[in-house]
Design a protein around this motif. Structure first.
Motif, PDB file in Angstrom:
ATOM      1  N   PHE A 132       0.868  -1.173   0.000  1.00 43.02           N
ATOM      2  CA  PHE A 132       0.000   0.000   0.000  1.00 43.02           C
ATOM      3  C   PHE A 132       0.909   1.229   0.000  1.00 43.02           C
ATOM      4  N   PRO A 133       1.407   1.628  -1.187  1.00 43.03           N
ATOM      5  CA  PRO A 133       2.447   2.667  -1.259  1.00 43.03           C
ATOM      6  C   PRO A 133       2.036   4.025  -0.719  1.00 43.03           C
ATOM      7  N   ASP A 134       0.751   4.341  -0.702  1.00 37.42           N
ATOM      8  CA  ASP A 134       0.313   5.649  -0.211  1.00 37.42           C
ATOM      9  C   ASP A 134      -0.050   5.640   1.267  1.00 37.42           C
ATOM     10  N   ALA A 135       0.004   4.481   1.909  1.00 35.71           N
ATOM     11  CA  ALA A 135      -0.371   4.370   3.321  1.00 35.71           C
ATOM     12  C   ALA A 135       0.851   4.508   4.218  1.00 35.71           C
ATOM     13  N   ARG A 136       0.618   5.004   5.431  1.00 33.60           N
ATOM     14  CA  ARG A 136       1.659   5.084   6.458  1.00 33.60           C
ATOM     15  C   ARG A 136       1.035   4.716   7.792  1.00 33.60           C
ATOM     16  N   LEU A 137       1.641   3.795   8.485  1.00 32.08           N
ATOM     17  CA  LEU A 137       1.211   3.439   9.830  1.00 32.08           C
ATOM     18  C   LEU A 137       2.193   3.977  10.863  1.00 32.08           C
TER      19      LEU A 137
END
Length: 181
Positions: free
Chosen positions: A174-179
């Motif tokens: 998920f390249p646009d996600a950040r956790l």
């Protein structure tokens, strides 16, 4: 009936036996691969466990977070052998469990959960266990190596290589996600 014992010297480059057979590995042996700034060493694969699980270590310096990803049918654990590793795992409701694990700490990622990790200390080593077969992802996405240390220059796969490895080993990025901030 006598048990057949397989040692890494019996197979090329310290390869695993590839079938359920008793075997031992000395420290540093196993099937190694570089991916990004990390050294992954497969100690036991799905081939030896009839697809049940794989065991590997990861060693890396402090660095950037691994991209958010999930594996629909792959469970994964992190056990920190040395150092500090931040693990962020999304639950069913979208809430994120974000913890820095230190030596001796354990984390579990159920199949299908988006997650991300990052080495927080100068260096870290973890033991990982996953559903059988997934442990081969690291060599497919990166490059096999005889080195016993993480790469000096990060191994950055092409988008085609990473995509093919992700498809083959059931890994979705998920390249646009950040956790992890």
């Amino acid at each position: 009936m006598t048990a057949e014992y397989v040692t890494p010297g019996d197979t090329p480059r310290g390869a695993l036996p590839g079938r359920p057979a008793p075997f031992v590995l000395a420290a540093g042996e196993g099937e190694r691969a570089h991916l990004f700034d990390q050294l992954f060493t497969v100690l036991l694969s799905g081939d030896e466990t009839q697809g049940q699980f794989g065991v590997f270590t990861m060693e890396a310096p402090r660095g950037r977070a691994i991209p958010v990803h999930a594996h629909d049918d792959v469970h994964e654990i992190f056990y920190v052998l040395d150092g500090q590793v931040r693990v962020a795992i999304e639950d069913d409701d979208g809430a994120v469990l974000d913890r820095v694990l230190t030596t001796g700490d354990f984390g579990y990622v159920p199949a299908g959960r988006r997650h991300q990790f990052r080495v927080e200390s100068l260096r870290a080593r973890t033991l990982g266990v996953s559903t059988g077969g997934f442990e081969r992802f690291f060599a497919a996405a990166g490059e096999r190596t005889d080195a016993t240390m993480p790469p000096v220059v990060p191994v950055i796969p092409s988008s085609e290589q990473l995509g093919e490895a992700a498809r083959r080993y059931r890994n979705e990025f998920f390249p646009d996600a950040r956790l992890i901030d």
